[in-house]
Design a protein around this motif. Structure first.
Motif, PDB file in Angstrom:
ATOM      1  N   ALA A  74       0.824  -1.215   0.000  1.00 58.68           N
ATOM      2  CA  ALA A  74       0.000   0.000   0.000  1.00 58.68           C
ATOM      3  C   ALA A  74       0.855   1.261   0.000  1.00 58.68           C
ATOM      4  O   ALA A  74       0.429   2.300  -0.519  1.00 58.68           O
ATOM      5  CB  ALA A  74      -0.924  -0.001   1.214  1.00 58.68           C
ATOM      6  N   LEU A  75       2.055   1.191   0.556  1.00 55.16           N
ATOM      7  CA  LEU A  75       2.902   2.383   0.667  1.00 55.16           C
ATOM      8  C   LEU A  75       3.917   2.529  -0.461  1.00 55.16           C
ATOM      9  O   LEU A  75       4.689   3.480  -0.465  1.00 55.16           O
ATOM     10  CB  LEU A  75       3.637   2.367   2.011  1.00 55.16           C
ATOM     11  CG  LEU A  75       2.742   2.464   3.241  1.00 55.16           C
ATOM     12  CD1 LEU A  75       3.586   2.337   4.498  1.00 55.16           C
ATOM     13  CD2 LEU A  75       1.955   3.758   3.239  1.00 55.16           C
ATOM     14  N   GLU A  76       3.931   1.601  -1.430  1.00 58.33           N
ATOM     15  CA  GLU A  76       4.858   1.712  -2.550  1.00 58.33           C
ATOM     16  C   GLU A  76       4.519   2.964  -3.346  1.00 58.33           C
ATOM     17  O   GLU A  76       3.345   3.289  -3.560  1.00 58.33           O
ATOM     18  CB  GLU A  76       4.754   0.487  -3.457  1.00 58.33           C
ATOM     19  CG  GLU A  76       5.420  -0.729  -2.898  1.00 58.33           C
ATOM     20  CD  GLU A  76       5.336  -1.908  -3.860  1.00 58.33           C
ATOM     21  OE1 GLU A  76       4.758  -1.762  -4.959  1.00 58.33           O
ATOM     22  OE2 GLU A  76       5.842  -2.976  -3.490  1.00 58.33           O
ATOM     23  N   PRO A  77       5.541   3.687  -3.794  1.00 57.86           N
ATOM     24  CA  PRO A  77       5.266   4.906  -4.566  1.00 57.86           C
ATOM     25  C   PRO A  77       4.614   4.564  -5.904  1.00 57.86           C
ATOM     26  O   PRO A  77       4.931   3.558  -6.535  1.00 57.86           O
ATOM     27  CB  PRO A  77       6.642   5.534  -4.765  1.00 57.86           C
ATOM     28  CG  PRO A  77       7.623   4.431  -4.532  1.00 57.86           C
ATOM     29  CD  PRO A  77       6.956   3.440  -3.627  1.00 57.86           C
ATOM     30  N   VAL A  78       3.693   5.394  -6.291  1.00 54.71           N
ATOM     31  CA  VAL A  78       2.996   5.204  -7.556  1.00 54.71           C
ATOM     32  C   VAL A  78       3.835   5.855  -8.648  1.00 54.71           C
ATOM     33  O   VAL A  78       4.237   7.008  -8.538  1.00 54.71           O
ATOM     34  CB  VAL A  78       1.587   5.848  -7.496  1.00 54.71           C
ATOM     35  CG1 VAL A  78       0.872   5.695  -8.819  1.00 54.71           C
ATOM     36  CG2 VAL A  78       0.801   5.261  -6.358  1.00 54.71           C
TER      37      VAL A  78
END
Length: 120
Positions: A105-109
């Motif tokens: 969920a916290l991976e950069p887009v």
């Protein structure tokens, strides 16, 4: 919230009544209470038998009740210890799944290569 309050009151009353009557004391007290209950219920069972068209099974004997209580108690103890033995594995799995979910969920887009008007 009202349902919870009513359920809590019923549970509290049941626990208080069983403690007050001696259900949780030694086995002789519990046996006396069971016999007293059986005598108190007997007249009503007789009336019920007259109204119900089929034969009701007899109340279980003290030996059967004692056996069942011991059996279910032992089953509960075994299940509790089985849970405690497996608790480290379950905790590790829960932490791993939580970590993986939060990491995903916290991976950069990555920004899109196209601009908002559709041109590169």
């Amino acid at each position: 919230m009202l349902k919870f309050g009513v359920k809590s009151a019923i549970l509290g009353t049941a626990v208080y009544y069983t403690v007050e009557k001696g259900v949780w004391k030694d086995s002789s007290t519990s046996s006396e209470l069971y016999n007293e209950l059986e005598k108190g219920v007997s007249p009503y069972v007789g009336e019920l038998k007259k109204q119900v068209p089929y034969e009701l099974p007899p109340l279980p004997s003290n030996d059967k009740v004692s056996y069942l209580c011991k059996h279910y108690w032992n089953t509960g103890v075994k299940a509790t210890f089985r849970f405690l033995i497996n608790l480290p594995d379950h905790a590790t799995n829960a932490v791993t799944k939580t970590y993986n979910s939060l990491s995903a969920a916290l991976e950069p887009v990555e920004p899109s290569s196209k601009s908002s008007d559709g041109k590169k």
